[in-house]
Design an enzyme around this catalytic site. Structure first.
Site, PDB file in Angstrom:
ATOM      1  N   ASP A   1      -2.598 -10.822  -2.375  1.00  0.00           N
ATOM      2  CA  ASP A   1      -3.237 -10.520  -1.165  1.00  0.00           C
ATOM      3  C   ASP A   1      -4.811 -10.105  -1.114  1.00  0.00           C
ATOM      4  OD1 ASP A   1      -2.043  -9.073   1.639  1.00  0.00           O
ATOM      5  OD2 ASP A   1      -3.761  -7.788   1.007  1.00  0.00           O
TER       6      ASP A   1
ATOM      7  N   ASP B   1      -4.231 -13.243   4.526  1.00  0.00           N
ATOM      8  CA  ASP B   1      -5.586 -12.311   4.707  1.00  0.00           C
ATOM      9  C   ASP B   1      -6.674 -12.822   3.608  1.00  0.00           C
ATOM     10  OD1 ASP B   1      -4.412 -10.944   2.471  1.00  0.00           O
ATOM     11  OD2 ASP B   1      -4.531  -9.126   3.694  1.00  0.00           O
TER      12      ASP B   1
ATOM     13  N   HIS C   1       0.790  -1.217  -0.149  1.00  0.00           N
ATOM     14  CA  HIS C   1       0.079   0.114  -0.026  1.00  0.00           C
ATOM     15  C   HIS C   1       0.889   1.345   0.120  1.00  0.00           C
ATOM     16  CE1 HIS C   1      -3.463  -2.454   0.255  1.00  0.00           C
ATOM     17  NE2 HIS C   1      -3.337  -2.820   1.627  1.00  0.00           N
TER      18      HIS C   1
ATOM     19  N   HIS D   1      -6.290  -7.545  -0.200  1.00  0.00           N
ATOM     20  CA  HIS D   1      -6.347  -6.102  -0.690  1.00  0.00           C
ATOM     21  C   HIS D   1      -5.695  -5.735  -1.913  1.00  0.00           C
ATOM     22  CE1 HIS D   1      -6.534  -6.471   4.084  1.00  0.00           C
ATOM     23  NE2 HIS D   1      -7.603  -5.613   3.763  1.00  0.00           N
TER      24      HIS D   1
HETATM   25 ZN    ZN Z   1      -3.638  -7.374   2.929  1.00  0.00          ZN
END
Ligand code: ZN
Length: 357
Positions: A162, A251, A125, A164
């Site tokens: 991931d 995750d 991120h 995300h």
């Molecule tokens: Zn993540």
């Protein structure tokens, strides 16, 4: 086949605090789990204890101003944003983690290993001049720039599995055709950072080199693996990278507290095994896993072990892969919807890739 794994007791300093989903104890627990599974006794696996990365190297990716900001926040012990605290200990731990990522890459190109698992790496991120989402520096990009400079590599494939979307990595390479970024993640309408739609395909020279596969909430394991197999191997074969760098963690597991996808530990083994198999066909088996996410600490060691066992071929068929919880009922959940997503990805990207025609 040799695999190097990076670990340093200092990794656990990357601990974002009591009641924060990202605690530093994950590293200690995973190392203990690896020891229980006797990974270090395998003649084909070796651990390295990395040195911290040199701060000057961060500016190959990040702006000077941003790096200064993070170190200033560390001195003051302040947050970067509400989710992302900064302290001297956190940044110190992070320097060791990124050092490990770079040393793992070096081990592959020095011929000491074919595969590498960099524990703690994958802070996707963080962009050139911003952090957030538990991330301060983008070690994936630091690795790529380091390899580019030291080994004159030309093409890099990043597979971000991931839960995300890796907005930081995507932004850094959005107009760069030397990095093909493929991301499978939960539908951005339903999860942080709210980006990663199919139509975000890259810009300028990099148009067509950003491939997003957003998956509906609760997508089952078979549907997830269907999407992976439809998109990742054909693109990798056509792009022919010098190395595959994959990042994620656990995750996307069905019992994760932040994500809502449906993988089991066995699914992570499969993802990792596929990465290894594709790397054998395309880039002499050169593949790295950067592993850091996972917000259910009970399942995390099982999944990280499954990932490591798959990429290192420590387990060939995965029959000994266990999970903390019994598997959810419907591994085919959302298969129809996922097929539609894959069709749309191919439709939008077929003008750039023969394999999608
Ligand atoms: Zn993540």
């Amino acid at each position: 086949m040799k695999t190097c794994i990076t670990y340093h007791p200092k990794f656990q300093q990357y601990d974002l605090g009591v009641n924060h989903p990202f605690r530093g104890d994950r590293f200690v627990r995973v190392k203990a789990f690896f020891d229980e599974k006797e990974l270090s006794k395998s003649p084909n696996i070796f651990f390295i204890t990395p040195n911290p990365v040199d701060r000057t190297f961060l500016t190959k990716v990040h702006t000077e101003e941003y790096v200064d900001l993070v170190f200033r926040l560390a001195e003051l012990g302040k947050h970067y944003d509400i989710d992302t605290p900064v302290s001297k200990g956190i940044v110190d731990g992070l320097m060791y983690i990124i050092g490990g990522v770079v040393e793992a890459g070096a081990a592959i190109f020095n011929g000491k290993a074919n595969r590498a698992v960099a524990l703690g790496g994958g802070f996707h991120h963080a962009g050139r001049d911003y952090g957030g989402g538990f991330c301060l520096f983008n070690d994936i990009a630091v690795l790529i720039e380091w390899l580019r400079e030291h080994y004159r590599l030309r093409r890099f494939l990043v597979l971000d599995y991931d839960v995300h979307f890796g907005n930081g990595t995507s932004d850094i390479y959005y107009s760069d055709p030397s990095v093909l970024f493929i991301s499978l993640h939960q539908d951005p309408h339903t999860i942080f950072p709210g980006r990663g739609f199919i139509y975000e395909i890259g810009s300028g020279e990099g148009e067509g080199f950003n491939v997003n596969v957003p998956l509906p909430m609760r997508t089952g394991e078979q549907a997830y693996l269907y999407a992976l197999k439809e998109v990742f191997p054909p693109l990798t074969e056509e792009f022919r990278p010098d190395i595959i760098v994959a990042n994620g963690g656990s995750d996307s597991h069905f019992a994760d507290h932040l994500g809502s996808l449906g993988l089991t530990a066995r699914g992570f083994f499969e993802v990792s095994r596929i990465i290894g198999e594709v790397s054998n066909r395309v880039c002499g088996g050169k593949a790295m896993l950067l592993v850091t996410s996972g917000y259910n600490i009970s399942v995390l060691p099982y999944c990280w072990y499954a990932l490591t066992a798959g990429i290192s071929e420590y387990e060939l068929d995965g029959n000994r892969i266990e999970d903390y919880f019994p598997a959810p009922r419907d591994p085919q959940q959302n298969l129809r919807e996922v097929e539609a997503v894959v069709r749309e990805v191919k439709r939008i990207l077929k003008q750039y890739w023969n394999c999608f025609r």
